[in-house]
Scaffold this motif. Sequence first.
Motif, PDB file in Angstrom:
ATOM      1  N   THR A  90      -9.506  -0.147  -1.227  1.00 27.98           N
ATOM      2  CA  THR A  90      -8.279   0.107  -1.993  1.00 27.98           C
ATOM      3  C   THR A  90      -8.597   0.070  -3.489  1.00 27.98           C
ATOM      4  OG1 THR A  90      -7.004  -1.054  -0.298  1.00 27.98           O
ATOM      5  CG2 THR A  90      -5.918  -0.673  -2.409  1.00 27.98           C
ATOM      6  N   THR A 147      -2.927   7.539   4.161  1.00 28.72           N
ATOM      7  CA  THR A 147      -4.109   7.510   5.033  1.00 28.72           C
ATOM      8  C   THR A 147      -3.912   8.439   6.238  1.00 28.72           C
ATOM      9  OG1 THR A 147      -3.352   5.819   6.597  1.00 28.72           O
ATOM     10  CG2 THR A 147      -4.285   5.034   4.516  1.00 28.72           C
ATOM     11  N   ALA A 181      -0.168   8.111  -7.160  1.00 30.81           N
ATOM     12  CA  ALA A 181      -0.139   6.893  -7.975  1.00 30.81           C
ATOM     13  C   ALA A 181       0.982   6.852  -9.009  1.00 30.81           C
ATOM     14  CB  ALA A 181      -1.506   6.725  -8.659  1.00 30.81           C
ATOM     15  N   GLY A 226      -2.261   1.061   3.837  1.00 31.59           N
ATOM     16  CA  GLY A 226      -1.685   2.281   3.322  1.00 31.59           C
ATOM     17  C   GLY A 226      -0.565   2.713   4.245  1.00 31.59           C
ATOM     18  N   VAL A 242      -0.726   4.908  -1.289  1.00 26.19           N
ATOM     19  CA  VAL A 242      -2.010   5.042  -0.592  1.00 26.19           C
ATOM     20  C   VAL A 242      -1.750   5.730   0.762  1.00 26.19           C
ATOM     21  CG1 VAL A 242      -3.989   3.818   0.389  1.00 26.19           C
ATOM     22  CG2 VAL A 242      -2.916   2.978  -1.720  1.00 26.19           C
ATOM     23  N   VAL A 272      -4.079   9.429  -2.954  1.00 28.20           N
ATOM     24  CA  VAL A 272      -3.285   8.370  -3.581  1.00 28.20           C
ATOM     25  C   VAL A 272      -2.258   9.028  -4.489  1.00 28.20           C
ATOM     26  CG1 VAL A 272      -3.284   6.281  -4.996  1.00 28.20           C
ATOM     27  CG2 VAL A 272      -5.255   6.776  -3.541  1.00 28.20           C
ATOM     28  N   ILE A 310      -8.438   6.631   3.645  1.00 27.69           N
ATOM     29  CA  ILE A 310      -7.528   7.065   2.585  1.00 27.69           C
ATOM     30  C   ILE A 310      -7.698   8.570   2.389  1.00 27.69           C
ATOM     31  CG2 ILE A 310      -6.969   6.869   0.133  1.00 27.69           C
ATOM     32  CD1 ILE A 310      -7.948   3.958   0.259  1.00 27.69           C
ATOM     33  N   ALA A 337     -10.666   3.076  -4.638  1.00 27.63           N
ATOM     34  CA  ALA A 337      -9.885   4.316  -4.595  1.00 27.63           C
ATOM     35  C   ALA A 337      -8.923   4.378  -5.781  1.00 27.63           C
ATOM     36  CB  ALA A 337      -9.112   4.394  -3.282  1.00 27.63           C
ATOM     37  N   LEU A 338      -8.260   3.262  -6.084  1.00 25.63           N
ATOM     38  CA  LEU A 338      -7.321   3.263  -7.211  1.00 25.63           C
ATOM     39  C   LEU A 338      -8.079   3.421  -8.528  1.00 25.63           C
ATOM     40  CD1 LEU A 338      -4.741   0.545  -6.085  1.00 25.63           C
ATOM     41  CD2 LEU A 338      -4.593   3.032  -5.875  1.00 25.63           C
ATOM     42  N   GLY A 350       0.836  -1.206   0.000  1.00 24.72           N
ATOM     43  CA  GLY A 350       0.000   0.000   0.000  1.00 24.72           C
ATOM     44  C   GLY A 350       0.867   1.250   0.000  1.00 24.72           C
ATOM     45  N   SER A 351       1.898   1.220   0.801  1.00 31.52           N
ATOM     46  CA  SER A 351       2.803   2.358   0.895  1.00 31.52           C
ATOM     47  C   SER A 351       3.480   2.628  -0.452  1.00 31.52           C
ATOM     48  CB  SER A 351       3.823   2.061   1.993  1.00 31.52           C
ATOM     49  OG  SER A 351       4.937   2.883   1.879  1.00 31.52           O
TER      50      SER A 351
END
Length: 405
Positions: A155, A103, A117, A137, A101, A115, A112, A158-159, A96-97
């Motif tokens: 997750t 949080t 990305a 995250g 992501v 993001v 969250i 959100a992505l 997640g990191s």
Amino acid sequence: MLIVKKFGGTSLGDADRIRAVADHLTRAKKDGNDLLVVVSAMGKTTDDLIRLASDVSDVQPPREYDMLVSSGERISMALLCMALAGNGVESVSFTGSQAGVITDTEHSRARILEVRADRLTDALNSGKIPVVAGFQGVSTDHDVTTLGRGGSDTTAVALAAVLGATVCEIYTDVTGVFSADPRIVVNARRLARVSFEEMLEISATGGRVLQLRSVEFARNHNVPLHVRSSFTWEPGTWVVEEELEMEQAVVTAVTHDDSEAKVTVTGVPDRPGVAARLFRALADRSVNVDMIVQNTSLHGATDISFTVPRVDLDVSVQTCEALRDELRATGVAFDDDVARVSLVGAGMKSHPGVTAQMFETLAANGINIDMISTSTIRISCIVRKDLVEDAVRLLHSAFDLTQTT
Ligand code: ADP
Ligand code: ASP
Ligand code: MG
């Protein structure tokens, strides 16, 4: 076209299942789609880790708890990437990191915030499949966080929102969202489409097929959600914006939830500020209070009952006990032998009588109602825990949910 595909625990339960998912992804990639994958921990790994923590110690610092339970998803992502490599498909795993992501700092129920990305888009641009560990995250304090049980759904959504995916597909061990938990009602009906509004109520009242936050996120960011099976791969349930021509069943689903407990503060004086003081104290301890019932006062005193997640029962009772003298309450009681059964349906708004029929059905079968709460499209009753599955089956048949189209 970018498709986000999320695979739940059973879908990745063993080596064969992981290879089956890799084969599906290989085909989807060959069809010319860009894919981003989100994985949960294999099978019951998360439950096992939680049990292991309890076996080791009663003291579980939140930071260490998240460090532990987030590890299951790491196993899945690495194994899936190996299976893909075996198929000659390029993929790259991200915690997640690493997936960016970010949080807040509320361990085990983090939200969250953002993001970042870049690494995911770089991987996508170079033709690889990013495989992201769900449910986790990194906090604004740089610690590993988790998003609450079932958090991989969030997750994925959100992505999908951040990357502008065409659809977010949630692959699970049932073929979609049903009129009741298909494990309890054998003739439950799969819903071809369900509105965000109804899905929010279904998730909020125990239909764990989608985590509540994932549905909130999908609605707020307009992400089309498709819940389907990784065993049959057939089309499942679309969660969509309510459309005018959408047929509104009076009742769409019966849900149940046995993860809450009831707390009652008795004999509190009926004056302004009492409820405010009590629920502020609970909020300050991060307790998520759900149903609240206050009796009409007799002789200037009243009882206040409310439900809380069972995991928050101890802290809730302690909080009430600590306020007992200040509030001049006569007692604090709790009951963790309760469960909630709910009816959800957008058509309830315009159909009186659903409540009465629900109560009659329960009454005719000797099921006592302990607490009641309603929204415009939901009715919930608290009943004895050992009767809740019967209540689900009785209501499913009383409202003819197998047949409703
Ligand atoms: P995953 O590991 O894929 O995330 P979950 O266990 O979180 O799977 O969610 C899927 C389960 O949700 C199903 O196996 C089913 O028993 C349960 N469930 C509860 N209510 C419903 C419902 N109304 N429709 C579909 N599944 C439901
Ligand atoms: N593995 C986590 C859980 O069991 C997250 C998820 O499955 O979505 O809750
Ligand atoms: Mg789940």
